[in-house]
Every structure is written in C-alpha cells, then in structure tokens.
Design a protein around this motif. Structure first.
Motif, PDB file in Angstrom:
ATOM      1  N   GLU A 262       3.216 -18.174  49.414  1.00  0.00           N
ATOM      2  CA  GLU A 262       1.861 -18.320  48.891  1.00  0.00           C
ATOM      3  C   GLU A 262       1.187 -19.586  49.436  1.00  0.00           C
ATOM      4  N   VAL A 263       1.967 -20.622  49.659  1.00  0.00           N
ATOM      5  CA  VAL A 263       1.398 -21.843  50.238  1.00  0.00           C
ATOM      6  C   VAL A 263       0.865 -21.537  51.641  1.00  0.00           C
ATOM      7  N   TRP A 264       1.679 -20.811  52.407  1.00  0.00           N
ATOM      8  CA  TRP A 264       1.255 -20.458  53.770  1.00  0.00           C
ATOM      9  C   TRP A 264       0.015 -19.547  53.750  1.00  0.00           C
ATOM     10  N   GLU A 265      -0.001 -18.588  52.806  1.00  0.00           N
ATOM     11  CA  GLU A 265      -1.179 -17.714  52.671  1.00  0.00           C
ATOM     12  C   GLU A 265      -2.440 -18.522  52.370  1.00  0.00           C
ATOM     13  N   THR A 266      -2.296 -19.495  51.472  1.00  0.00           N
ATOM     14  CA  THR A 266      -3.442 -20.317  51.089  1.00  0.00           C
ATOM     15  C   THR A 266      -3.944 -21.133  52.278  1.00  0.00           C
ATOM     16  N   ILE A 267      -3.010 -21.619  53.087  1.00  0.00           N
ATOM     17  CA  ILE A 267      -3.405 -22.365  54.283  1.00  0.00           C
ATOM     18  C   ILE A 267      -4.177 -21.444  55.238  1.00  0.00           C
ATOM     19  N   GLY A 268      -3.728 -20.201  55.321  1.00  0.00           N
ATOM     20  CA  GLY A 268      -4.437 -19.216  56.142  1.00  0.00           C
ATOM     21  C   GLY A 268      -5.867 -18.994  55.660  1.00  0.00           C
ATOM     22  N   LYS A 269      -6.013 -18.918  54.330  1.00  0.00           N
ATOM     23  CA  LYS A 269      -7.347 -18.753  53.754  1.00  0.00           C
ATOM     24  C   LYS A 269      -8.226 -19.956  54.067  1.00  0.00           C
ATOM     25  N   TYR A 270      -7.629 -21.133  53.917  1.00  0.00           N
ATOM     26  CA  TYR A 270      -8.345 -22.376  54.206  1.00  0.00           C
ATOM     27  C   TYR A 270      -8.856 -22.358  55.639  1.00  0.00           C
ATOM     28  N   ARG A 271      -7.940 -22.000  56.545  1.00  0.00           N
ATOM     29  CA  ARG A 271      -8.287 -22.008  57.956  1.00  0.00           C
ATOM     30  C   ARG A 271      -9.407 -21.022  58.267  1.00  0.00           C
ATOM     31  N   SER A 272      -9.295 -19.801  57.701  1.00  0.00           N
ATOM     32  CA  SER A 272     -10.326 -18.806  58.037  1.00  0.00           C
ATOM     33  C   SER A 272     -11.668 -19.173  57.392  1.00  0.00           C
ATOM     34  N   THR A 273     -11.613 -19.701  56.166  1.00  0.00           N
ATOM     35  CA  THR A 273     -12.858 -20.095  55.490  1.00  0.00           C
ATOM     36  C   THR A 273     -13.575 -21.193  56.269  1.00  0.00           C
ATOM     37  N   LEU A 274     -12.830 -22.228  56.644  1.00  0.00           N
ATOM     38  CA  LEU A 274     -13.468 -23.367  57.304  1.00  0.00           C
ATOM     39  C   LEU A 274     -13.769 -23.113  58.776  1.00  0.00           C
TER      40      LEU A 274
END
Lengths: 344, 344
Positions: A262-274
């Motif tokens: 889930e930490v890695w998924e959240t980082i993925g979300k962060y990256r795509s959002t920003l």
C-alpha cells in the motif's frame, strides 16, 4: 555490497588503464555494477583530478538521468528504517523495478560509522541483483555529503535504477537536504501517540509528503491505528493542505510486510497526481536551481572565511557582535571590505 | 504618527545645520520623538552618506540598547492584528511601560501601501505619548527591510521604549525574519478549527513561542475554546517541547480587551523563565551572529550576481540547470570561476 574497500578506494586504479569518462558511462548504462560503484567513489572523492573526472562523467550520464522516482526516507533510530527499506525494496523489485539505496548521514564522521555501513542490515536486499546499496560517504560537511548523494543519484538513474531511495536519520539537518533532492519525502513513525516525535526536530513533520506508522503488528496494532487518527487530525489542523496532495498517514509492519504494498501504491498515486499537474517537474527544476545557488553561496562563504584578512578578524568580530559591542551590519561591512577589497 | 512625510524625507535637512551623530543620539536618549523619527528615516535610507551617518549614530546608541522585550506579532489579514496591538499596547502602557511598534512588510512594494500606513488604524495608541508607531519602509528586499527594522528597534530601545513590537503579515517569508529578531514570536489565530490556518505558510506555527486565539467574544467564545483545545493537542503531538518553555495557547478578545492582560502576564513569565536559564541571552547572541552572517552572505551573493561576467551567463546557466542540461555543481563552478577569477 557491490563495492569492495579495495576497488572503492582506487577510482583511477593503477592496475588497469583508466577508462575514459565515455567508456565508464557506457559501462554504467550497460548495467555494470562495478563501474557504477567506481563512479560513485569518484564522485565522493575530494581530489581535484577526481573531481574533474567526475564532472566529465556526469556530463556523459546526464542525458540518461531523471527517469526514477526519488524517495527520501527518514525516521529516528529504532523506527525500523532498514527493515522497512528491505521489505519495501523487495516488494518494488517484485513489481519489476530496480532499486538503488543511498544514504545521507553527516553524523557518520562523529559516530565513526555510516548508517548503511552495517552489512548485516538489509541482507536479502543486498543480495538481490536488482538492488544497489551504497553506504553513506563518511566525513565532510552536510553540503558536501548532500552534493555527493545528489550526484550518486544521477549515476544510479543512468544505470537504470528507476526507484532511488535516499535514507537519512531523523535527528539532524539532513532531512531538509534530503527533502530538497527527492520527489517524495517519507517520514517513518512509531505507534503510540506523540511521544516518539520528541526525537524528531521541529519542522521535519512539515517536510513529509507521506507519513507511515511502522511496527503496526501484534500488540501494537491498536496503538498504531490510534496514532494514525491523531496524526491525521493534527496534520489537518496544522498544515496548509496542498491543492495537489493531501499528506496521507498509513500504517505498515515492515517485519510482517503487511501494508508495504500500500505504501508503494500511494507513492504511485503521488507520482501520477503531481506529474499530471506538472508539479513534479516544477519541484525538480526548483531543486536544481536551489542546489546551484547553495553551491554558489557555500563556495563564496568558504572563500570569505578563508581569506587571510577575514580570518584574522573573524573571532573578534563575532565576539563584538554577540556581546552587542557593534552592530552586525557594521561588523559584516568591515569584514566584507577586506574580502571584496573596496568600500561598499 | 510622529513623523511627517516632509521631515521624514529630509534626514539631513537643509533648513538647519545637521546635528552630529552624538547630538542626535543625545536627543533620542532624552526622549525627543522627532529625533527618533529622523534617525529611523536615516536608517531606512539607502544613500551611501546616510548609511555612513546611520552607522555612526547606531554606534553611539548601541550601549543604551537591549533593555526591551522584543515581541513579534503575526497573523493573517482579518485576524485583528491592529485591534490587538492597540489593546495590548494601551494595557502595557497602563502598566508603566513605553511601547514602540514597527512593521516588516516586504510585500508593501507590490501592494503600494504599508501595513501600518493606514492612519485610521490604532488611533488611540497613536495619540498616546508613551507609544511610538512607525510604518513599514516600503520597497527593498526582505533582507533590506529586516535589517532596517532591526536597526530601528535598537534606536527605539535607546529612546527608552522597553516594549518593542514588530508586526508582520502572516502570508510570506517575513515571519522567519521577524522571529529571528525578537525574543518572543506570537501568532494570532482566529477561532474555528484549522480552517483559518489555510492562509498561514508551512512552518510558521512552529516558529511561535505563544499562540493567541483572538475574537474570543460573543458567538465565537465556544468556537475559540474548542480551537484552543485542538491547537494544544496538535502542538503537543507535533512539536518537540522545549525544556525551557511549553508554547501556551491563550484566548483573547482585542475588541472587548478581555484576555489581553493575561497575554502580557504570559509574556512576563516567558521572559523571566528564559532569562533565568540564560536562554534569552543565548537567543539574542545567536540572532546577532546569524544577522552578521546573513548580511555577509547577502552581500557576497549580490556582488556575485552583479559581476559583469556572471551577469552575462546567469540566465543561460539557470536554464541549463533547470532543464537538466548540466549539473548544478558544474554550472555553479563555471560561474564562480568568473567571479573569483581562478579555478577552485
């Protein structure tokens, strides 16, 4: 570990003809881990000829950099940083990525050991061929250590590592330096209310793009849940939310690996959002510009401090200023006139 | 207001023979408000001859400075800063003190008006003979504005003002500059949870030595109480408590003047606590040293930026660095070689 002390200490080794920067760059891009390790040793060297070679090499590598997600990880000793990085790194490798782990630890000069120097740490990750782990260079100023880590990060990117982790201890000024070189700054916390934040310096929490409460397992599961609720509340109250990203507070157990995906998924979300808003590119451009200016300011201040006339008067000036015998403006101007050689 | 635009713009006025720095210092120490106002105008001038006179004057005044409590006050527009400063100033004057109010507002250049420039503000305090109110000098860099405010603070102290308030708006970088020049940094907040913090920049809350929730009157009394409880909790969770001082969160109503005496009492406690441990002296000495170094760094960077060869290449260098065409280290070194005139 991919670099032995012997090869590491001989970046321009005498046993073989020195490779040209272009050749070394080619070897690094091919995935030659020894070439990468030697390149980082070169980057870490303070010898003028090594420095010149490092700059030539970096110029060769530069067109092939920038393709990783740069993740800073901080947390006080005892929070389980190594266990987390090992679990996280292995998960990310399992998703098909290559992971490099670097460290910023300006305290290693004093403690005599680097935070990644203990080879019993991250054993499984160390043996994995998709991981590259590099201990913190010992010694030097924070500025120096930070510059070498930034440049090592570029070398790792050119070598195809698409996830670069920069680790630091949660007790000094190095957090600011690390958050200034990464895309995402993650703070690892222990469960159990605010007590464990005692060891974290003022302002560090505000640097975090992601907070992870580790050791959320066994008897601590409930404490961790409670801590998450409290941190979320406090963050909502005290932080101006970014329009692009609301800092998540997650739990995980690095030991049991629960919550790590889930930490890695959240980082993925962060990256795509920003990335979508362009904020990530802006952040990197700003970081590069700030890095240039901090190098300039540091070199200027250094040259100033080492100027013979300034050196002779500096202690007296600082005494007078701290004892209110002269104003800082007057003291500064007197020293500056000696350095710049004219009245300003 | 004690300074008219006319006398203010003529520090070395042509209508009378210019007073010597020693004479001006004597007049300031006697409590001559016009002399103080002229001195601050001199301090604010960027003309080289005025600057030299200001420095001579400050040298005369310096032995008589340092005897005030220096209070920084910040808060977003709408929080009621002027009303608070008026109520607080009048209360403090009622206790037998003399109050000077200065302002740091680097944004005044853009907005075209200074935050203390509106003469309808603080009407009662303005008319009080124990108060001295000085609007923010308009224009200039934050560093320049901050230096002038620091020096104006010294002049006020020499004139016998034993409570010096430095006001700033809660929206820029000026908070750090103000907290770096005062003994106590106070943040004014509105009742009503975390929403009003939206306008406050990251990290400002962490600068506060004292938090005051204003407008705790009428329908907002309960909201204010709730806000206090929430802020206390969040601060306990997110801040490393200082061993000398736990940041209090108070309420007040500047309009009805309820709670204002308690703010002054708390400042008294702060002062006696930190004086007893020596922490206040250490803070002032550190501030003076940091001020000297920031003047040095700013002047060096300025000289660097204005060097003809640097100027010619700077835009290209920044473009290359922000577009990852060169490393910041290489770009910085190339520019530094032009400025320092040698390879480093």
């Amino acid at each position: 570990m991919t670099v032995t002390p012997h090869s590491g200490s001989q970046p321009s080794g005498s046993r073989r003809p020195a490779a040209s920067p272009a050749e070394t760059a080619e070897a690094i891009r091919r995935g030659d881990r020894r070439a990468l390790a030697r390149a980082i040793t070169l980057i870490e060297s303070t010898r003028a000829d090594h420095r010149a070679m490092a700059e030539e090499l970096l110029a060769e590598l530069l067109p092939h950099t920038g393709n990783s997600i740069r993740i800073g990880i901080s947390g006080v000793p005892g929070v389980g940083k190594s266990t987390f990085i090992e679990a996280f790194g292995l998960h990310v490798i399992g998703q098909g990525h290559k992971v490099a782990v670097l460290a910023v630890d300006p305290s290693s000069q004093r403690t005599g050991g680097s935070i990644l120097g203990d080879k019993t740490r991250m054993e499984e990750l160390t043996r994995n061929t998709s991981a590259f782990i590099r201990p913190s260079p010992s010694g030097g100023t924070l500025g120096g250590v930070a510059r070498r880590t930034r440049e090592a990060m570029l070398a790792c990117e050119a070598a195809g590592y698409d996830v670069v982790i920069v680790e630091t201890v949660g007790v000094g000024q190095s957090e600011t330096a690390v958050s200034d070189m990464v895309d995402l700054f993650m703070l690892l916390l222990l469960p159990g209310g605010g007590d464990e934040l005692q060891g974290i310096k003022k302002g560090i929490v505000e640097l975090a793009d992601l907070i992870v409460v580790n050791k959320a397992d066994g008897a601590l599961v409930n404490a961790a849940r409670h801590a998450v609720a409290e941190y979320r509340h406090a963050l909502a109250l005290l932080r101006s939310p970014s329009k692009d990203w609301k800092v998540p507070v997650l739990t995980c157990s690095a030991a049991t690996r629960i919550g790590v995906p889930e930490v890695w998924e959240t980082i993925g979300k962060y990256r795509s959002t920003l990335s979508a808003t362009g904020a990530l590119d802006v952040r990197r451009a700003e970081q590069a510009r700030a890095w240039m200016w901090s190098e300039i300011a540091e070199t200027l201040t250094d040259a100033f401090r080492h100027h013979p006339a300034v050196r002779a008067d500096l202690a007296t000036a600082e005494y007078a200023v701290t004892h209110a015998e002269t104003t800082p403006t007057v003291a500064a101007r007197a020293l500056l006139e000696k350095f710049l050689g004219r009245s300003r």
